[in-house]
Write a protein that holds these residues in place. Structure first.
Motif, PDB file in Angstrom:
ATOM      1  N   MET A   1       0.822  -1.189   0.000  1.00 33.46           N
ATOM      2  CA  MET A   1       0.000   0.000   0.000  1.00 33.46           C
ATOM      3  C   MET A   1       0.868   1.255   0.000  1.00 33.46           C
ATOM      4  SD  MET A   1      -2.985   0.968   2.616  1.00 33.46           S
ATOM      5  CE  MET A   1      -4.093   2.242   2.185  1.00 33.46           C
ATOM      6  N   PHE A   2       1.805   1.349   0.936  1.00 32.32           N
ATOM      7  CA  PHE A   2       2.703   2.503   0.992  1.00 32.32           C
ATOM      8  C   PHE A   2       4.046   2.091   0.383  1.00 32.32           C
ATOM      9  CE2 PHE A   2      -0.079   3.120   4.778  1.00 32.32           C
ATOM     10  CZ  PHE A   2      -0.768   4.221   4.302  1.00 32.32           C
ATOM     11  N   ASP A   3       4.347   2.658  -0.745  1.00 32.58           N
ATOM     12  CA  ASP A   3       5.575   2.278  -1.454  1.00 32.58           C
ATOM     13  C   ASP A   3       6.820   2.866  -0.783  1.00 32.58           C
ATOM     14  OD1 ASP A   3       3.596   1.404  -3.035  1.00 32.58           O
ATOM     15  OD2 ASP A   3       4.116   2.608  -4.783  1.00 32.58           O
ATOM     16  N   ASN A   4       6.683   4.075  -0.288  1.00 31.85           N
ATOM     17  CA  ASN A   4       7.837   4.729   0.323  1.00 31.85           C
ATOM     18  C   ASN A   4       7.342   5.646   1.436  1.00 31.85           C
ATOM     19  OD1 ASN A   4       6.724   6.922  -0.942  1.00 31.85           O
ATOM     20  ND2 ASN A   4       8.124   6.830  -2.686  1.00 31.85           N
ATOM     21  N   ASN A   5       8.260   6.304   2.093  1.00 34.85           N
ATOM     22  CA  ASN A   5       7.892   7.177   3.200  1.00 34.85           C
ATOM     23  C   ASN A   5       7.045   8.363   2.754  1.00 34.85           C
ATOM     24  OD1 ASN A   5       9.161   5.599   5.049  1.00 34.85           O
ATOM     25  ND2 ASN A   5      11.083   6.750   5.014  1.00 34.85           N
ATOM     26  N   GLY A   6       7.250   8.827   1.553  1.00 36.26           N
ATOM     27  CA  GLY A   6       6.489   9.962   1.047  1.00 36.26           C
ATOM     28  C   GLY A   6       5.003   9.665   0.964  1.00 36.26           C
ATOM     29  N   SER A   7       4.631   8.484   0.496  1.00 38.68           N
ATOM     30  CA  SER A   7       3.208   8.156   0.390  1.00 38.68           C
ATOM     31  C   SER A   7       2.586   7.980   1.782  1.00 38.68           C
ATOM     32  CB  SER A   7       3.007   6.905  -0.457  1.00 38.68           C
ATOM     33  OG  SER A   7       3.614   5.785   0.148  1.00 38.68           O
ATOM     34  N   PHE A   8       3.364   7.459   2.724  1.00 42.58           N
ATOM     35  CA  PHE A   8       2.855   7.323   4.091  1.00 42.58           C
ATOM     36  C   PHE A   8       2.620   8.695   4.716  1.00 42.58           C
ATOM     37  CE2 PHE A   8       3.639   7.101   8.684  1.00 42.58           C
ATOM     38  CZ  PHE A   8       2.596   6.273   9.043  1.00 42.58           C
ATOM     39  N   LEU A   9       3.558   9.616   4.535  1.00 48.20           N
ATOM     40  CA  LEU A   9       3.406  10.958   5.071  1.00 48.20           C
ATOM     41  C   LEU A   9       2.232  11.686   4.419  1.00 48.20           C
ATOM     42  CD1 LEU A   9       7.127  12.085   5.411  1.00 48.20           C
ATOM     43  CD2 LEU A   9       5.553  11.438   7.236  1.00 48.20           C
ATOM     44  N   LEU A  10       2.062  11.487   3.119  1.00 50.13           N
ATOM     45  CA  LEU A  10       0.940  12.105   2.421  1.00 50.13           C
ATOM     46  C   LEU A  10      -0.384  11.543   2.940  1.00 50.13           C
ATOM     47  CD1 LEU A  10       0.026  14.058   0.238  1.00 50.13           C
ATOM     48  CD2 LEU A  10       0.154  12.159  -1.394  1.00 50.13           C
ATOM     49  N   ALA A  11      -0.472  10.246   3.157  1.00 49.00           N
ATOM     50  CA  ALA A  11      -1.689   9.629   3.686  1.00 49.00           C
ATOM     51  C   ALA A  11      -1.966  10.129   5.103  1.00 49.00           C
ATOM     52  CB  ALA A  11      -1.561   8.110   3.677  1.00 49.00           C
ATOM     53  N   THR A  12      -0.920  10.301   5.905  1.00 48.65           N
ATOM     54  CA  THR A  12      -1.087  10.823   7.258  1.00 48.65           C
ATOM     55  C   THR A  12      -1.612  12.251   7.226  1.00 48.65           C
ATOM     56  OG1 THR A  12       0.744   9.441   7.998  1.00 48.65           O
ATOM     57  CG2 THR A  12       0.105  11.235   9.440  1.00 48.65           C
ATOM     58  N   LEU A  13      -1.073  13.068   6.322  1.00 45.33           N
ATOM     59  CA  LEU A  13      -1.543  14.441   6.177  1.00 45.33           C
ATOM     60  C   LEU A  13      -2.992  14.485   5.714  1.00 45.33           C
ATOM     61  CD1 LEU A  13      -0.869  17.478   6.189  1.00 45.33           C
ATOM     62  CD2 LEU A  13      -0.234  17.210   3.770  1.00 45.33           C
ATOM     63  N   GLU A  14      -3.350  13.634   4.760  1.00 42.37           N
ATOM     64  CA  GLU A  14      -4.734  13.579   4.281  1.00 42.37           C
ATOM     65  C   GLU A  14      -5.680  13.144   5.403  1.00 42.37           C
ATOM     66  OE1 GLU A  14      -4.446  10.917   0.997  1.00 42.37           O
ATOM     67  OE2 GLU A  14      -3.687  12.450  -0.373  1.00 42.37           O
ATOM     68  N   PHE A  15      -5.250  12.187   6.195  1.00 41.91           N
ATOM     69  CA  PHE A  15      -6.079  11.726   7.311  1.00 41.91           C
ATOM     70  C   PHE A  15      -6.272  12.842   8.336  1.00 41.91           C
ATOM     71  CE2 PHE A  15      -6.598   9.472  11.405  1.00 41.91           C
ATOM     72  CZ  PHE A  15      -7.767   8.785  11.110  1.00 41.91           C
ATOM     73  N   PHE A  16      -5.211  13.584   8.635  1.00 39.26           N
ATOM     74  CA  PHE A  16      -5.303  14.701   9.565  1.00 39.26           C
ATOM     75  C   PHE A  16      -6.252  15.777   9.038  1.00 39.26           C
ATOM     76  CE2 PHE A  16      -3.858  18.971  10.704  1.00 39.26           C
ATOM     77  CZ  PHE A  16      -4.079  18.928  12.074  1.00 39.26           C
ATOM     78  N   ILE A  17      -6.130  16.104   7.765  1.00 40.33           N
ATOM     79  CA  ILE A  17      -7.012  17.118   7.175  1.00 40.33           C
ATOM     80  C   ILE A  17      -8.460  16.647   7.206  1.00 40.33           C
ATOM     81  CG2 ILE A  17      -7.598  18.278   4.994  1.00 40.33           C
ATOM     82  CD1 ILE A  17      -4.574  18.465   4.462  1.00 40.33           C
ATOM     83  N   PHE A  18      -8.697  15.377   6.922  1.00 38.44           N
ATOM     84  CA  PHE A  18     -10.064  14.836   6.971  1.00 38.44           C
ATOM     85  C   PHE A  18     -10.628  14.939   8.391  1.00 38.44           C
ATOM     86  CE2 PHE A  18     -12.894  11.228   7.794  1.00 38.44           C
ATOM     87  CZ  PHE A  18     -13.926  11.554   6.922  1.00 38.44           C
ATOM     88  N   LEU A  19      -9.851  14.580   9.403  1.00 34.86           N
ATOM     89  CA  LEU A  19     -10.335  14.669  10.785  1.00 34.86           C
ATOM     90  C   LEU A  19     -10.582  16.108  11.199  1.00 34.86           C
ATOM     91  CD1 LEU A  19      -8.301  11.972  12.745  1.00 34.86           C
ATOM     92  CD2 LEU A  19     -10.685  11.923  12.066  1.00 34.86           C
ATOM     93  N   ALA A  20      -9.708  17.020  10.778  1.00 36.43           N
ATOM     94  CA  ALA A  20      -9.906  18.438  11.103  1.00 36.43           C
ATOM     95  C   ALA A  20     -11.175  18.964  10.440  1.00 36.43           C
ATOM     96  CB  ALA A  20      -8.696  19.248  10.655  1.00 36.43           C
ATOM     97  N   TRP A  21     -11.397  18.586   9.195  1.00 37.68           N
ATOM     98  CA  TRP A  21     -12.610  18.999   8.484  1.00 37.68           C
ATOM     99  C   TRP A  21     -13.845  18.440   9.192  1.00 37.68           C
ATOM    100  CZ3 TRP A  21     -15.983  15.583   5.954  1.00 37.68           C
ATOM    101  CH2 TRP A  21     -17.031  16.202   5.291  1.00 37.68           C
ATOM    102  N   PHE A  22     -13.787  17.177   9.572  1.00 35.82           N
ATOM    103  CA  PHE A  22     -14.916  16.526  10.239  1.00 35.82           C
ATOM    104  C   PHE A  22     -15.209  17.203  11.582  1.00 35.82           C
ATOM    105  CE2 PHE A  22     -17.214  12.574  11.510  1.00 35.82           C
ATOM    106  CZ  PHE A  22     -18.005  12.491  10.386  1.00 35.82           C
ATOM    107  N   MET A  23     -14.156  17.540  12.323  1.00 37.49           N
ATOM    108  CA  MET A  23     -14.327  18.206  13.604  1.00 37.49           C
ATOM    109  C   MET A  23     -14.961  19.591  13.413  1.00 37.49           C
ATOM    110  SD  MET A  23     -11.426  19.080  16.403  1.00 37.49           S
ATOM    111  CE  MET A  23     -11.412  17.629  17.397  1.00 37.49           C
TER     112      MET A  23
END
Length: 138
Positions: A1-23
């Motif tokens: 799923m995560f090929d490298n550290n960049g995709s993991f960091l991007l997914a983490t940022l997207e998850f954070f933005i989604f939670l902030a939007w939801f809140m």
């Protein structure tokens, strides 16, 4: 799923933005339904706007009604504090029957006598028992 550290960091940022939007969405809905200056039609229109165009509606809501959000939140906190203090005073205040010592017991017996629950002889007996139990005064 995560090929490298960049995709993991991007997914983490997207998850954070989604939670902030939801809140933010929950805060806005809470403020919307707490608001007393909007009627049912206004709340319905804002709700539909937030459901169908969430990001734009959220930004418009924050611009249009953002100042009032703090005031309504503070007002709700003050009202909650007042209700809590009233409840604590109600629970902490002893009833006349729970007053300290013989005076409380005699007052409770007098209330029973006045209500017709006990007779005068029973009242005198309860009064003498309460006086007998109280510590002797010098």
């Amino acid at each position: 799923m995560f090929d490298n550290n960049g995709s993991f960091l991007l997914a983490t940022l997207e998850f954070f933005i989604f939670l902030a939007w939801f809140m933010c969405l929950f805060w806005i809905f809470g403020d919307l339904f707490r608001s007393k200056d909007l009627g049912g039609l206004g709340k319905t229109l804002w709700t539909l706007f937030l459901i169908f165009l969430p990001v734009i509606a959220m930004l418009v809501y924050l611009i249009a009604r953002g100042n009032g959000m703090t005031e309504r939140s503070m007002q709700a906190a003050v009202e909650s504090q007042k209700r809590q203090e009233a409840y604590i005073r109600q629970v902490a205040t002893p009833a006349p029957a729970q007053a300290s010592g013989a005076a409380g017991e005699i007052a409770a017996a007098k209330e029973l006598l006045d209500a017709g629950t006990i007779s005068a002889a029973e009242f005198e007996q309860l009064k003498s028992n309460a006086l007998r139990k109280s510590p002797a005064t010098a």
